[in-house]
Design an enzyme around this catalytic site. Structure first.
Site, mmCIF file in Angstrom:
data_model
loop_
_atom_site.group_PDB
_atom_site.id
_atom_site.type_symbol
_atom_site.label_atom_id
_atom_site.label_comp_id
_atom_site.label_asym_id
_atom_site.label_seq_id
_atom_site.Cartn_x
_atom_site.Cartn_y
_atom_site.Cartn_z
ATOM 1 N N ASN A 1 -0.815 10.538 6.071
ATOM 2 C CA ASN A 1 -2.054 10.113 6.703
ATOM 3 C C ASN A 1 -3.126 11.182 6.766
ATOM 4 O O ASN A 1 -4.289 10.880 7.000
ATOM 5 C CB ASN A 1 -1.759 9.552 8.094
ATOM 6 C CG ASN A 1 -1.167 8.167 7.970
ATOM 7 O OD1 ASN A 1 -1.820 7.265 7.457
ATOM 8 N ND2 ASN A 1 0.082 8.020 8.380
ATOM 9 N N LYS B 1 4.069 -6.967 3.751
ATOM 10 C CA LYS B 1 3.839 -5.546 3.505
ATOM 11 C C LYS B 1 3.510 -4.857 4.826
ATOM 12 O O LYS B 1 3.027 -5.514 5.758
ATOM 13 C CB LYS B 1 2.725 -5.334 2.480
ATOM 14 C CG LYS B 1 1.361 -5.876 2.774
ATOM 15 C CD LYS B 1 0.420 -5.024 3.586
ATOM 16 C CE LYS B 1 0.344 -3.599 3.094
ATOM 17 N NZ LYS B 1 -0.593 -2.808 3.996
ATOM 18 N N THR C 1 -8.283 10.756 0.456
ATOM 19 C CA THR C 1 -8.757 11.672 -0.583
ATOM 20 C C THR C 1 -7.769 11.795 -1.731
ATOM 21 O O THR C 1 -6.707 11.230 -1.711
ATOM 22 C CB THR C 1 -9.009 13.046 0.037
ATOM 23 O OG1 THR C 1 -7.917 13.367 0.893
ATOM 24 C CG2 THR C 1 -10.273 13.015 0.828
ATOM 25 N N THR D 1 0.873 -1.187 0.000
ATOM 26 C CA THR D 1 0.000 0.000 0.000
ATOM 27 C C THR D 1 0.908 1.235 0.000
ATOM 28 O O THR D 1 1.398 1.630 -1.053
ATOM 29 C CB THR D 1 -0.976 -0.003 1.202
ATOM 30 O OG1 THR D 1 -0.248 -0.207 2.409
ATOM 31 C CG2 THR D 1 -2.019 -1.080 1.039
ATOM 32 N N THR E 1 -1.246 -3.513 10.438
ATOM 33 C CA THR E 1 -1.792 -3.542 9.080
ATOM 34 C C THR E 1 -0.750 -4.142 8.245
ATOM 35 O O THR E 1 -0.026 -3.484 7.524
ATOM 36 C CB THR E 1 -1.999 -2.191 8.455
ATOM 37 O OG1 THR E 1 -2.850 -1.489 9.280
ATOM 38 C CG2 THR E 1 -2.651 -2.318 7.096
ATOM 39 N N GLU F 1 5.462 4.268 7.789
ATOM 40 C CA GLU F 1 5.053 5.459 7.046
ATOM 41 C C GLU F 1 5.858 6.680 7.476
ATOM 42 O O GLU F 1 5.841 7.056 8.642
ATOM 43 C CB GLU F 1 3.557 5.706 7.220
ATOM 44 C CG GLU F 1 2.739 4.724 6.398
ATOM 45 C CD GLU F 1 1.244 4.908 6.538
ATOM 46 O OE1 GLU F 1 0.540 4.451 5.649
ATOM 47 O OE2 GLU F 1 0.797 5.495 7.533
#
Lengths: 412, 412
Positions: free
Chosen positions: A407, A188, A412, A162, A199, A285
């Site tokens: 994040n 991942k 969007t 992702t 996740t 991230e």
């Protein structure tokens, strides 16, 4: 190779850095773009030429996503899988009855395409929560599964990502009963990462012949020490799953815990699991640094674990490390709220090898040297809580502007 | 006035927005610059003309800072304080025996300056952990305490701040037994904020005459519903303390829980406490929005609290709100890991008044309207977990680039 996992290697183990989930005998993996993501590969498959013994662990989030529910039910039939299909971009979580039906429909299509029973097919999804899968794209993906071509496992490694910046994979080999046994893995991350699970999707394969009961306990033990000891942001996802397949294609005698070389095998699985987990932490991230936290001497192993994970999960520790700021007060503070029963006057804390706190009190240190060390890309924190022999290690990453950026604008 | 606290006001209560800890009769507060910070005021005092009954709550962090240990011991003598002195910039935490001695030395100086017993002096510090107080600056501060000038309480409100952008203070008045009773308060945040307590110092005063036992239970109840329901970054500090003083200068009959107007008084204290707590959340480090989370219907009040605080503390929820992104999957996920025992199929979630999840499943919503509402500066999340009458409300703030910036470079 990740510096931190080198210590797990011994002379009996051969590491194949380019290896992955398809390296062991009898496995094929691949991936394609079906239109769930804009351009990147987003649909992957893993296939074993024979039904493989299967162990799995799942998220502890009360909202367990549809694919996990379906996979768990399928594995429970006879503890075997022949294939796993994975999509990224959409998590198929919070999708109610229709989500379950969509996962089952995918199983049906794969069963028909590969001529294997539905309950031998695992389903995994990762991505946005609360949207339905566009099933025509999934059907297109299934129709294009190619298990003849065994050279495109890198496509599989990409298809499950992702916000990960890099693919994460490894394989190792050990010799047991004069047979070469290979263990491979692909996973991942990279946000919503916290024990217990994250996740994250982890797939490990081996061509060893392993009794399913021992395979299960080995996976649980390995995950507890590795995937469950990493955190990126403290959020435990709805879709986490780690699967370990053993298809017996190396034709060794069945491995059980009673086998004299079981530990060699277990250590190799542990290595793959550790390598993959650390890859996730390092590629968290927005991460610019890997944080490794060693905690020793608490009253129980569980207390050690909680303290280690609390330190590595503290936003204030993470931001201080991002700024290469030796703000040990934040480390001490996180120890103090992780466990109210510790004795503050017994705590020692080291940062990048410098003793900063001794018996709960600040000590002078060479700030210039420490700041220079904090510019490196792996930061090690050690905390001694007491004198017991318990040890825990947790992994995480710093908290950066980039994490916020990723994040604040994910959906969007 | 904060929108969220308006509902607590009734016609019996008069709110004095410019009021603070020195508004009730018999209190003086002030502050000066003594050189702990570069330019800002950094040393403050609060003085009651007579010894006041005192209730206090302290951090639950195992590393309790020296000033808290000394203050707790002093209050235990006869549950009275006449003065509190506070410094910002240095926390006097992780400073061992010397830290305790420094706090006691400060008490001695204040006792001599104000001619009151040492055990009637509370000490509070906030700032960097692990450094010793420069005692000559503290001594300078004590020598310059001015309890004659009762018009500089705004200096007090400033002197206790660290990274706070604004002073935080309020006062209210109620009439009990035909006497006007005033309750005032001043506090500081603004990072390392998490129940139970936070890196926060809260001082509340009243001129009411209140029995100390009931004062204590009232403070604990109020703090549990207010200061303990806010989070900025999940880190519980070593230095948190809330003190409530009641000096009886309104000359009412002693208030106890048996008094027919006790609830009016309790509600006024609750209002001040709520107002101050919300001010901290809204002024959280780097915050651009206040997040209010209402959770109803869990099996116990405690479960409600945990779920509400988990939602408001989730980095992924906080970043989504920073980006005005209606990513309800993150809200659902945080509910699911806050409490593994909930039934996902019973959960309803609203964001800014829009129903997004019904019985655990996504529902369609007007995304444009919702995104517009998410640009406002207060974001309300509601979650219904079940059908019990339990309700909890937690407050927090979004996670911004600015938070990372502040905390990556705090110490250096």
């Amino acid at each position: 190779m990740l510096e931190e996992t080198k210590q797990l290697i011994d002379t009996e183990m051969t590491v194949i850095e380019e290896g992955d989930v398809a390296t062991p005998n009898g496995y094929v993996a691949g991936g394609i773009h079906v239109g769930l993501r804009r351009e990147k590969k987003d649909f992957g498959w893993l296939f074993s030429s024979v039904p493989a013994n299967c162990a799995a662990v799942y998220t502890q989030n009360a909202f367990k996503a549809a694919p996990l529910q379906v996979t768990e039910e399928s594995i429970s039939v006879d503890n075997k899988l022949s294939a796993v299909v994975i999509n990224s971009a959409i998590a198929n979580a919070c999708t109610g009855h229709r989500g379950i039906e969509d996962a089952k429909q995918t199983q049906k299509w794969v069963a028909s395409k590969l001529q294997i029973p539905e309950h031998h097919i695992g389903i995994a999804s990762t991505g946005l929560i609360g949207e339905f899968l566009p099933m025509q794209k999934i059907e297109y993906g299934v129709n294009n599964i190619d298990i003849q071509n065994d050279s495109n496992s890198e496509d599989f490694n990409e298809s499950i990502l992702t916000t990960d910046k890099e693919t994460k994979h490894i394989a190792v080999q050990v010799t047991i009963d004069d047979e070469v046994i290979t263990i491979g893995g692909t996973c991942k991350g990279s946000g919503m990462i916290h024990p217990n699970m994250a996740t994250m999707l982890g797939f490990m394969t081996t061509d060893a012949n392993v009794e399913v009961e021992d395979l299960n306990s080995l996976l649980k033990e390995s995950v507890d020490e590795t995937f469950n000891m990493i955190t990126v942001d403290g959020d435990t996802s709805t879709n986490d799953m780690v699967i370990l397949l053993a298809n017996g294609q190396s034709h060794n005698q069945p491995l059980t815990k009673q086998h004299p070389e079981w530990n060699k095998f277990a250590k190799a699985v542990q290595y793959v699991s550790q390598y993959l987990a650390q890859s996730i932490a390092r590629d968290g991230e927005g991460a610019t640094k890997l944080i490794k936290v060693n905690v020793t001497g608490a009253k129980t192993k569980q207390q050690n674990n909680v303290i280690a994970k609390t330190i590595v999960g503290s936003s204030l520790v993470k931001t201080a490390i991002h700024g290469a700021d030796p703000n040990f007060g934040r480390i001490v503070t996180s120890i103090g709220y992780a466990d109210h029963t510790i004795n503050p006057n017994e705590i020692d804390v080291w940062l990048c090898g410098h003793l900063l706190v001794s018996k709960g009190m600040n000590v002078s240190f060479d700030e210039l040297d420490l700041k220079a060390k904090m510019e490196q890309d792996t930061i090690e924190i050690c905390a001694k809580i007491g004198d017991t022999p318990h040890k825990s290690t947790a992994f995480g990453c710093d908290l950066s502007y980039e994490y916020v950026k990723i994040n604040a604008l994910y959906r969007t």
